[in-house]
Structures are given as C-alpha cells and as structure tokens.
Design a protein around this motif. Structure first.
Motif, PDB file in Angstrom:
ATOM      1  N   LYS A  74      45.454  39.308  39.439  1.00 43.51           N
ATOM      2  CA  LYS A  74      45.532  39.155  40.904  1.00 43.51           C
ATOM      3  C   LYS A  74      44.487  38.145  41.393  1.00 43.51           C
ATOM      4  N   MET A  75      44.507  36.983  40.780  1.00 46.09           N
ATOM      5  CA  MET A  75      43.567  35.905  41.089  1.00 46.09           C
ATOM      6  C   MET A  75      43.886  35.279  42.440  1.00 46.09           C
ATOM      7  N   ASN A  76      42.851  34.999  43.250  1.00 46.73           N
ATOM      8  CA  ASN A  76      43.098  34.372  44.545  1.00 46.73           C
ATOM      9  C   ASN A  76      43.112  32.844  44.415  1.00 46.73           C
ATOM     10  N   LYS A  77      43.234  32.154  45.528  1.00 46.73           N
ATOM     11  CA  LYS A  77      43.388  30.692  45.499  1.00 46.73           C
ATOM     12  C   LYS A  77      42.126  29.981  45.024  1.00 46.73           C
ATOM     13  N   ASP A  78      40.983  30.655  45.064  1.00 52.58           N
ATOM     14  CA  ASP A  78      39.729  30.085  44.575  1.00 52.58           C
ATOM     15  C   ASP A  78      39.442  30.492  43.135  1.00 52.58           C
ATOM     16  N   TYR A  79      40.436  31.058  42.461  1.00 52.22           N
ATOM     17  CA  TYR A  79      40.330  31.475  41.057  1.00 52.22           C
ATOM     18  C   TYR A  79      39.316  32.609  40.881  1.00 52.22           C
ATOM     19  N   VAL A  80      39.235  33.475  41.865  1.00 52.47           N
ATOM     20  CA  VAL A  80      38.318  34.618  41.833  1.00 52.47           C
ATOM     21  C   VAL A  80      39.114  35.901  41.643  1.00 52.47           C
ATOM     22  N   VAL A  81      38.605  36.792  40.802  1.00 49.95           N
ATOM     23  CA  VAL A  81      39.234  38.089  40.584  1.00 49.95           C
ATOM     24  C   VAL A  81      38.187  39.187  40.725  1.00 49.95           C
ATOM     25  N   LYS A  82      38.631  40.353  41.093  1.00 46.72           N
ATOM     26  CA  LYS A  82      37.781  41.543  41.150  1.00 46.72           C
ATOM     27  C   LYS A  82      38.064  42.380  39.919  1.00 46.72           C
ATOM     28  N   ILE A  83      37.005  42.908  39.298  1.00 47.22           N
ATOM     29  CA  ILE A  83      37.165  43.734  38.108  1.00 47.22           C
ATOM     30  C   ILE A  83      36.823  45.184  38.446  1.00 47.22           C
ATOM     31  N   PRO A  84      37.339  46.146  37.657  1.00 45.27           N
ATOM     32  CA  PRO A  84      37.137  47.565  37.991  1.00 45.27           C
ATOM     33  C   PRO A  84      35.807  48.145  37.504  1.00 45.27           C
ATOM     34  N   PHE A  85      34.790  47.315  37.335  1.00 35.85           N
ATOM     35  CA  PHE A  85      33.462  47.789  36.952  1.00 35.85           C
ATOM     36  C   PHE A  85      32.458  46.708  37.338  1.00 35.85           C
ATOM     37  N   SER A  86      31.194  47.052  37.345  1.00 36.70           N
ATOM     38  CA  SER A  86      30.145  46.065  37.622  1.00 36.70           C
ATOM     39  C   SER A  86      29.350  45.818  36.351  1.00 36.70           C
ATOM     40  N   ILE A  87      28.657  44.681  36.307  1.00 34.13           N
ATOM     41  CA  ILE A  87      27.893  44.343  35.110  1.00 34.13           C
ATOM     42  C   ILE A  87      26.396  44.442  35.374  1.00 34.13           C
ATOM     43  N   PHE A  88      25.626  44.535  34.275  1.00 34.71           N
ATOM     44  CA  PHE A  88      24.169  44.524  34.387  1.00 34.71           C
ATOM     45  C   PHE A  88      23.692  43.107  34.681  1.00 34.71           C
ATOM     46  N   PHE A 102      31.661  36.322  46.821  1.00 38.39           N
ATOM     47  CA  PHE A 102      30.836  36.839  47.915  1.00 38.39           C
ATOM     48  C   PHE A 102      30.331  38.262  47.675  1.00 38.39           C
ATOM     49  N   SER A 103      30.857  38.934  46.654  1.00 38.31           N
ATOM     50  CA  SER A 103      30.439  40.304  46.394  1.00 38.31           C
ATOM     51  C   SER A 103      28.998  40.344  45.906  1.00 38.31           C
ATOM     52  N   THR A 104      28.245  41.321  46.388  1.00 35.76           N
ATOM     53  CA  THR A 104      26.867  41.516  45.921  1.00 35.76           C
ATOM     54  C   THR A 104      26.777  42.668  44.925  1.00 35.76           C
ATOM     55  N   ASN A 105      27.928  43.177  44.510  1.00 30.90           N
ATOM     56  CA  ASN A 105      27.962  44.316  43.582  1.00 30.90           C
ATOM     57  C   ASN A 105      28.176  43.891  42.132  1.00 30.90           C
ATOM     58  N   TRP A 106      28.255  42.581  41.867  1.00 32.46           N
ATOM     59  CA  TRP A 106      28.489  42.057  40.522  1.00 32.46           C
ATOM     60  C   TRP A 106      29.773  42.609  39.921  1.00 32.46           C
ATOM     61  N   ASP A 107      30.841  42.629  40.742  1.00 27.70           N
ATOM     62  CA  ASP A 107      32.149  43.092  40.262  1.00 27.70           C
ATOM     63  C   ASP A 107      33.251  42.102  40.605  1.00 27.70           C
ATOM     64  N   GLU A 108      32.870  40.857  40.914  1.00 28.12           N
ATOM     65  CA  GLU A 108      33.823  39.774  41.118  1.00 28.12           C
ATOM     66  C   GLU A 108      33.370  38.565  40.318  1.00 28.12           C
ATOM     67  N   GLY A 109      34.329  37.762  39.883  1.00 26.33           N
ATOM     68  CA  GLY A 109      33.949  36.575  39.119  1.00 26.33           C
ATOM     69  C   GLY A 109      34.977  35.479  39.208  1.00 26.33           C
ATOM     70  N   ILE A 110      34.564  34.292  38.803  1.00 25.06           N
ATOM     71  CA  ILE A 110      35.452  33.133  38.743  1.00 25.06           C
ATOM     72  C   ILE A 110      36.140  33.104  37.384  1.00 25.06           C
ATOM     73  N   VAL A 111      37.441  32.897  37.408  1.00 16.74           N
ATOM     74  CA  VAL A 111      38.193  32.709  36.167  1.00 16.74           C
ATOM     75  C   VAL A 111      38.062  31.241  35.768  1.00 16.74           C
ATOM     76  N   GLU A 143      46.841  30.126  36.056  1.00 17.77           N
ATOM     77  CA  GLU A 143      47.861  30.957  36.703  1.00 17.77           C
ATOM     78  C   GLU A 143      48.641  31.772  35.671  1.00 17.77           C
ATOM     79  N   SER A 144      48.911  31.163  34.519  1.00 13.65           N
ATOM     80  CA  SER A 144      49.607  31.889  33.445  1.00 13.65           C
ATOM     81  C   SER A 144      48.758  33.043  32.929  1.00 13.65           C
ATOM     82  N   CYS A 145      47.446  32.823  32.799  1.00 13.22           N
ATOM     83  CA  CYS A 145      46.548  33.882  32.352  1.00 13.22           C
ATOM     84  C   CYS A 145      46.450  34.999  33.388  1.00 13.22           C
ATOM     85  N   SER A 146      46.433  34.627  34.658  1.00 12.07           N
ATOM     86  CA  SER A 146      46.376  35.639  35.722  1.00 12.07           C
ATOM     87  C   SER A 146      47.602  36.544  35.659  1.00 12.07           C
ATOM     88  N   ASP A 147      48.764  35.936  35.407  1.00 13.06           N
ATOM     89  CA  ASP A 147      49.990  36.735  35.276  1.00 13.06           C
ATOM     90  C   ASP A 147      49.960  37.580  34.006  1.00 13.06           C
TER      91      ASP A 147
END
Length: 238
Positions: A163-177, A201-210, A154-158
């Motif tokens: 903007k980490m959700n309750k499942d520790y998932v964040v969306k990033i402003p780009f996708s990865i290979f 749940f994203s299929t665009n490879w632009d979300e991840g678990i912290v 939570e400290s790292c998210s701040d």
C-alpha cells in the motif's frame, strides 16, 4: 567476529531456525514485531540466506537475504541486518561487507536477469548511507526517477501488499529500534535526510521509503570508490 551461513528455500514455521532468527530480530531490530509480522516479511521467497554473527560463540546479530523472482527477467533481493547495540561500533562495517558480497554473489548467478535490492528504509541514517554509497538508488534527491524503476517499485508494492503512496512511503506493522545517539546524528542539512523527512512524517519509526537499488557494476564501482575515499579520509584524519 565469526559467521555461520545457512541457505535454504524457506524458513519453515516453528522450526529451530525460524525461532533463532525471530529471537535475534526482536533483540536487534524491533521488540514489538509479531511472529505473524515477521513471517510476512520473509514470505514467498525462492531462496534465503541467513548469516549469523558470532562473538566468542555467542550470537550478536544476523543478516538475511531473500530472493524473489517477480518475472522472467527480474530478481528482487530483500535484506535485513540486526546487531546487538554493544557490538555495532566494531562489527557493523564487517557485517555490511559480508552482506554486500552475498548480494553480488546472487547477481553472478543471474547474469542474464536484472537483480535489484528493494528495501523499506525507516532509519534516515540508513537511507543517507545507501544513497551515498550506492549512487544509483531510487528514489533519491540525486537521481531522477525513471519509468523503469518506478514500475519495479509499483510491482513490488503489489507483490508484497505494501500500500505504497505516491511518495513511495509505506507504513509497517511494527516500529524499529533507533538509539538516542543515532537520533542525535541526524543531520537536518544532509540532502538525503532532507529528502527523507520531506516524505516520512511519522515520529514512531514505523514508516519508511521504499527504495530500489540495481545490483550492477555501476553501483559496485560507486560502493568501492566511496569506501576507499572514506578510508583515505580516515587515515588523513588520524
């Protein structure tokens, strides 16, 4: 493979070093990351270490370690590793070893502080590998989240404005290979991947678990034991 090591307190905007790292990131990790997005990834670090991977004097990849002191007792490491596709099979394992040594070197400089690797993991194969080799990783299906590591996340998210959700998932402003052959390696029966896809749940490879992984003796032992075990299995299989 050869390595070129560069250490600094920052990556100066528009410097030759920044241009070099940014170019490699676009070639090896994401071709749609903006310069602003790249700078946001490495902003506010107290110390950075960049290791360029070379083959026949040609740059084939890079590793990045940035340290962030969130308080008097906590050091956060954020890392990146990018490798050109055609060199991954032969060079990735050696590069990971060099990166791991850099992390434990940082720990040795801060023995009186807690040092943790904090990552936003978008590739499920990377998440499964991290949890398998570094057994004390949170969140994970094999270990219960503790208040201590929840507070660190939570400290790292701040701190990083994730903007980490309750499942520790964040969306990033780009996708990865992620290569097609890696997608085919995704094992829907692997407990770590089941856990990953139950949250991402994203299929665009632009979300991840912290994730937060303490850099400590327990994880060093786990990493060493798992590496030896896999090496023996490889020899037996030959």
């Amino acid at each position: 493979m050869q390595f070129e090591n560069v250490k600094s307190t920052s990556l100066e905007p528009n410097s030759p070093l920044e241009k070099r790292v940014f170019s490699l990131m676009k070639k090896t990790i994401s071709d749609n990351i903006s310069l602003e997005g790249f700078r946001a990834l490495i902003a506010n670090s107290q110390q950075i270490e960049i290791i360029f991977c070379l083959e026949d004097n040609q740059e084939i990849g890079f590793m990045y370690c940035g340290t962030y002191q969130l308080n008097n007792k906590l050091i956060i490491i954020r890392s990146m590793l990018g490798m050109l596709t055609q060199y991954r099979k032969d060079s990735l394992k050696k590069a990971k070893l060099v990166l791991t040594k850099s992390m434990f070197s940082i720990k040795m400089k801060h023995l009186n502080k807690q040092v943790c690797l904090v990552s936003v993991i978008i590739n499920p194969l990377v998440y499964a590998g991290l949890c398998s080799y570094w057994r004390q990783t949170y969140p994970s299906p094999n270990v219960s989240m503790t208040k201590k590591y929840q507070t660190i996340l939570e400290s790292c998210s701040d701190y990083f404005n994730w903007k980490m959700n309750k499942d520790y998932v964040v969306k990033i402003p780009f996708s990865i290979f992620i290569e097609e052959k890696d997608i085919q390696r995704i094992n829907q029966h692997n407990p770590y991947m089941i856990y990953f896809f139950s949250r991402v749940f994203s299929t665009n490879w632009d979300e991840g678990i912290v994730t937060v992984t303490p850099v400590n003796l327990m994880n060093l032992f786990s990493l060493t034991f798992r590496s030896i075990k896999k090496g023996i299995q490889g020899l037996v299989g030959k």
